[in-house]
Design a protein around this motif. Structure first.
Motif, PDB file in Angstrom:
ATOM      1  N   VAL A  91       0.836  -1.205   0.000  1.00 53.78           N
ATOM      2  CA  VAL A  91       0.000   0.000   0.000  1.00 53.78           C
ATOM      3  C   VAL A  91       0.871   1.255   0.000  1.00 53.78           C
ATOM      4  O   VAL A  91       0.596   2.214  -0.728  1.00 53.78           O
ATOM      5  CB  VAL A  91      -0.951  -0.010   1.219  1.00 53.78           C
ATOM      6  CG1 VAL A  91      -1.800   1.256   1.241  1.00 53.78           C
ATOM      7  CG2 VAL A  91      -1.853  -1.229   1.183  1.00 53.78           C
ATOM      8  N   PHE A  92       1.942   1.251   0.795  1.00 54.20           N
ATOM      9  CA  PHE A  92       2.858   2.383   0.780  1.00 54.20           C
ATOM     10  C   PHE A  92       3.608   2.462  -0.549  1.00 54.20           C
ATOM     11  O   PHE A  92       3.980   3.547  -0.996  1.00 54.20           O
ATOM     12  CB  PHE A  92       3.842   2.287   1.943  1.00 54.20           C
ATOM     13  CG  PHE A  92       3.291   2.793   3.234  1.00 54.20           C
ATOM     14  CD1 PHE A  92       3.399   4.130   3.579  1.00 54.20           C
ATOM     15  CD2 PHE A  92       2.656   1.936   4.107  1.00 54.20           C
ATOM     16  CE1 PHE A  92       2.883   4.601   4.759  1.00 54.20           C
ATOM     17  CE2 PHE A  92       2.136   2.400   5.303  1.00 54.20           C
ATOM     18  CZ  PHE A  92       2.252   3.744   5.632  1.00 54.20           C
ATOM     19  N   LEU A 179      -0.403  -2.517  -7.770  1.00 51.38           N
ATOM     20  CA  LEU A 179       0.434  -1.414  -7.289  1.00 51.38           C
ATOM     21  C   LEU A 179       0.657  -0.377  -8.385  1.00 51.38           C
ATOM     22  O   LEU A 179       0.484   0.824  -8.174  1.00 51.38           O
ATOM     23  CB  LEU A 179       1.760  -1.963  -6.770  1.00 51.38           C
ATOM     24  CG  LEU A 179       2.741  -0.986  -6.104  1.00 51.38           C
ATOM     25  CD1 LEU A 179       3.574  -1.744  -5.073  1.00 51.38           C
ATOM     26  CD2 LEU A 179       3.679  -0.341  -7.115  1.00 51.38           C
ATOM     27  N   PHE A 180       1.030  -0.826  -9.569  1.00 51.43           N
ATOM     28  CA  PHE A 180       1.339   0.091 -10.658  1.00 51.43           C
ATOM     29  C   PHE A 180       0.075   0.754 -11.198  1.00 51.43           C
ATOM     30  O   PHE A 180       0.087   1.936 -11.550  1.00 51.43           O
ATOM     31  CB  PHE A 180       2.073  -0.662 -11.772  1.00 51.43           C
ATOM     32  CG  PHE A 180       3.333  -1.333 -11.309  1.00 51.43           C
ATOM     33  CD1 PHE A 180       4.497  -0.609 -11.120  1.00 51.43           C
ATOM     34  CD2 PHE A 180       3.355  -2.694 -11.028  1.00 51.43           C
ATOM     35  CE1 PHE A 180       5.663  -1.230 -10.685  1.00 51.43           C
ATOM     36  CE2 PHE A 180       4.513  -3.312 -10.599  1.00 51.43           C
ATOM     37  CZ  PHE A 180       5.670  -2.580 -10.422  1.00 51.43           C
ATOM     38  N   VAL A 181      -1.020  -0.013 -11.242  1.00 50.17           N
ATOM     39  CA  VAL A 181      -2.270   0.545 -11.758  1.00 50.17           C
ATOM     40  C   VAL A 181      -2.784   1.644 -10.834  1.00 50.17           C
ATOM     41  O   VAL A 181      -3.166   2.742 -11.285  1.00 50.17           O
ATOM     42  CB  VAL A 181      -3.321  -0.565 -11.929  1.00 50.17           C
ATOM     43  CG1 VAL A 181      -4.653   0.015 -12.380  1.00 50.17           C
ATOM     44  CG2 VAL A 181      -2.836  -1.612 -12.913  1.00 50.17           C
ATOM     45  N   ILE A 182      -2.797   1.365  -9.523  1.00 55.82           N
ATOM     46  CA  ILE A 182      -3.306   2.353  -8.575  1.00 55.82           C
ATOM     47  C   ILE A 182      -2.367   3.556  -8.480  1.00 55.82           C
ATOM     48  O   ILE A 182      -2.816   4.707  -8.391  1.00 55.82           O
ATOM     49  CB  ILE A 182      -3.513   1.700  -7.194  1.00 55.82           C
ATOM     50  CG1 ILE A 182      -4.594   0.623  -7.287  1.00 55.82           C
ATOM     51  CG2 ILE A 182      -3.889   2.742  -6.148  1.00 55.82           C
ATOM     52  CD1 ILE A 182      -4.840  -0.126  -6.010  1.00 55.82           C
ATOM     53  N   GLY A 183      -1.051   3.310  -8.524  1.00 51.34           N
ATOM     54  CA  GLY A 183      -0.105   4.427  -8.519  1.00 51.34           C
ATOM     55  C   GLY A 183      -0.290   5.330  -9.722  1.00 51.34           C
ATOM     56  O   GLY A 183      -0.253   6.564  -9.610  1.00 51.34           O
ATOM     57  N   LEU A 184      -0.516   4.734 -10.894  1.00 51.02           N
ATOM     58  CA  LEU A 184      -0.768   5.525 -12.100  1.00 51.02           C
ATOM     59  C   LEU A 184      -2.101   6.261 -12.006  1.00 51.02           C
ATOM     60  O   LEU A 184      -2.214   7.411 -12.456  1.00 51.02           O
ATOM     61  CB  LEU A 184      -0.756   4.616 -13.328  1.00 51.02           C
ATOM     62  CG  LEU A 184      -1.024   5.282 -14.686  1.00 51.02           C
ATOM     63  CD1 LEU A 184       0.051   6.332 -14.978  1.00 51.02           C
ATOM     64  CD2 LEU A 184      -1.070   4.235 -15.802  1.00 51.02           C
ATOM     65  N   THR A 185      -3.101   5.611 -11.402  1.00 51.55           N
ATOM     66  CA  THR A 185      -4.398   6.259 -11.242  1.00 51.55           C
ATOM     67  C   THR A 185      -4.297   7.494 -10.351  1.00 51.55           C
ATOM     68  O   THR A 185      -4.922   8.528 -10.619  1.00 51.55           O
ATOM     69  CB  THR A 185      -5.409   5.264 -10.650  1.00 51.55           C
ATOM     70  OG1 THR A 185      -5.490   4.117 -11.497  1.00 51.55           O
ATOM     71  CG2 THR A 185      -6.778   5.895 -10.526  1.00 51.55           C
ATOM     72  N   MET A 186      -3.508   7.395  -9.269  1.00 52.98           N
ATOM     73  CA  MET A 186      -3.337   8.537  -8.373  1.00 52.98           C
ATOM     74  C   MET A 186      -2.673   9.726  -9.067  1.00 52.98           C
ATOM     75  O   MET A 186      -3.011  10.882  -8.814  1.00 52.98           O
ATOM     76  CB  MET A 186      -2.508   8.113  -7.157  1.00 52.98           C
ATOM     77  CG  MET A 186      -3.185   7.146  -6.224  1.00 52.98           C
ATOM     78  SD  MET A 186      -2.114   6.686  -4.842  1.00 52.98           S
ATOM     79  CE  MET A 186      -3.191   5.587  -3.926  1.00 52.98           C
ATOM     80  N   SER A 187      -1.733   9.441  -9.936  1.00 52.71           N
ATOM     81  CA  SER A 187      -0.965  10.512 -10.579  1.00 52.71           C
ATOM     82  C   SER A 187      -1.534  10.926 -11.930  1.00 52.71           C
ATOM     83  O   SER A 187      -1.030  11.881 -12.537  1.00 52.71           O
ATOM     84  CB  SER A 187       0.480  10.058 -10.770  1.00 52.71           C
ATOM     85  OG  SER A 187       0.546   8.897 -11.568  1.00 52.71           O
ATOM     86  N   ARG A 242      -8.617   3.522   2.265  1.00 52.94           N
ATOM     87  CA  ARG A 242      -9.395   2.335   1.895  1.00 52.94           C
ATOM     88  C   ARG A 242      -8.489   1.135   1.632  1.00 52.94           C
ATOM     89  O   ARG A 242      -8.775   0.022   2.093  1.00 52.94           O
ATOM     90  CB  ARG A 242     -10.247   2.655   0.667  1.00 52.94           C
ATOM     91  CG  ARG A 242     -11.134   1.509   0.224  1.00 52.94           C
ATOM     92  CD  ARG A 242     -12.170   1.954  -0.800  1.00 52.94           C
ATOM     93  NE  ARG A 242     -11.538   2.469  -2.005  1.00 52.94           N
ATOM     94  CZ  ARG A 242     -11.552   3.750  -2.362  1.00 52.94           C
ATOM     95  NH1 ARG A 242     -12.167   4.650  -1.596  1.00 52.94           N
ATOM     96  NH2 ARG A 242     -10.983   4.141  -3.479  1.00 52.94           N
ATOM     97  N   GLU A 243      -7.391   1.352   0.915  1.00 55.33           N
ATOM     98  CA  GLU A 243      -6.479   0.253   0.612  1.00 55.33           C
ATOM     99  C   GLU A 243      -5.772  -0.244   1.875  1.00 55.33           C
ATOM    100  O   GLU A 243      -5.543  -1.453   2.028  1.00 55.33           O
ATOM    101  CB  GLU A 243      -5.440   0.712  -0.416  1.00 55.33           C
ATOM    102  CG  GLU A 243      -6.010   0.974  -1.799  1.00 55.33           C
ATOM    103  CD  GLU A 243      -6.479  -0.284  -2.484  1.00 55.33           C
ATOM    104  OE1 GLU A 243      -5.942  -1.358  -2.175  1.00 55.33           O
ATOM    105  OE2 GLU A 243      -7.402  -0.191  -3.319  1.00 55.33           O
ATOM    106  N   PHE A 244      -5.441   0.671   2.779  1.00 53.34           N
ATOM    107  CA  PHE A 244      -4.738   0.285   4.003  1.00 53.34           C
ATOM    108  C   PHE A 244      -5.630  -0.574   4.898  1.00 53.34           C
ATOM    109  O   PHE A 244      -5.184  -1.617   5.414  1.00 53.34           O
ATOM    110  CB  PHE A 244      -4.280   1.535   4.754  1.00 53.34           C
ATOM    111  CG  PHE A 244      -3.569   1.248   6.039  1.00 53.34           C
ATOM    112  CD1 PHE A 244      -2.244   0.843   6.041  1.00 53.34           C
ATOM    113  CD2 PHE A 244      -4.221   1.380   7.253  1.00 53.34           C
ATOM    114  CE1 PHE A 244      -1.584   0.569   7.230  1.00 53.34           C
ATOM    115  CE2 PHE A 244      -3.569   1.113   8.448  1.00 53.34           C
ATOM    116  CZ  PHE A 244      -2.256   0.705   8.428  1.00 53.34           C
TER     117      PHE A 244
END
Length: 259
Positions: A91-92, A179-187, A242-244
């Motif tokens: 998550v981090f 991890l990569f999908v959510i990181g890309l979604t955030m940015s 939510r993810e945490f």
């Protein structure tokens, strides 16, 4: 004399295995693996946690234990802490990966700063989001959830009897793929707007070749990115929350499949 009577082979084995369990948890769990926390403090915390939780255990018959079996049991206790921390560390990793993408889009990749949490160099935007995530994590009573997990692990998982659950491994693999999908979604909002600004600056330079992109375009891109970052930070933190909590709920799989 009472202390000497308590130091039987079974009690000593219990104490050492429980000490290894807490050592694995403290060594890998987020926040507690912070490089700013000195080793002496971590060692004292592990020692006192062992003393507090050892009355919950039953005495192990010393005849059942050999040196080889004790070593294997100690490794399984350390593996428990490592596997349990994987879900939270992923998550981090989502926050850190999203921050690195934002820094790259803003052109601040070179502007790295020392991260006191991991002891490595990180982009300043990624470090900012990671520190915000730590504050949110503590606001969610992470320290209480941590002690709850420790207590449940002592009650549900026998010392030296931990075996990883197939369902938990599948959850870790799926989370790592996200991890990569959510990181890309955030940015993505910042990346999309900066890409749009690059297109606009390209059109301006085509119409006016004397336009100085480095002198004007670069500061404008950073200003746009910071403005959008201020707007989307609450959404990023809400997604992290939510993810945490979902990752912490997934730790119960370890208790259900460990026997």
């Amino acid at each position: 004399m009472e202390l000497l009577a308590y130091l039987t082979e079974g009690n000593v084995a219990n104490f050492l295995l429980l000490l290894l369990r807490f050592a694995g948890i403290i060594a890998f769990f987020p926040f507690f693996e912070n490089q700013l926390i000195i080793a002496q403090l971590k060692g004292a915390l592990i020692f006192f946690l062992t003393i507090f939780f050892i009355p919950m255990l039953d005495v192990i018959p010393p005849a059942d234990w050999t040196i080889l079996r004790f070593i294997v049991a100690g490794l399984s206790e350390i593996m428990l802490g490592f596997l349990a921390s994987m879900a939270l560390q992923i998550v981090f990793g989502m926050i850190s990966f999203g921050g690195e993408l934002i820094s790259f889009a803003m052109g601040l990749t070179i502007a790295n700063a020392y991260d006191p949490v991991t002891g490595a160099q990180k982009p300043i935007v990624g470090q900012l989001l990671t520190l915000l995530a730590l504050l949110v994590m503590l606001g969610l009573d992470y320290h209480h959830l941590f002690f709850y997990f420790v207590g449940e692990s002592v009650k549900e998982i026998p010392l030296g009897g931990f075996m990883y659950a197939q369902n938990y491994i599948e959850y870790i693999v799926k989370s790592f793929s996200h991890l990569f999908v959510i990181g890309l979604t955030m940015s993505f909002p910042i990346i999309a707007l900066i890409l749009l600004s690059d297109i606009i600056f390209g059109m301006i330079m085509k119409a006016h070749p004397q336009f100085n992109l480095l002198a004007i375009g670069f500061p404008v891109k950073i200003a746009i990115a910071f403005a959008v970052l201020i707007v989307i930070v609450p959404a990023i933190i809400l997604h992290f929350k939510r993810e945490f909590l979902s990752a912490f709920d997934a730790l119960t799989i370890l208790f259900q499949k460990s026997f």
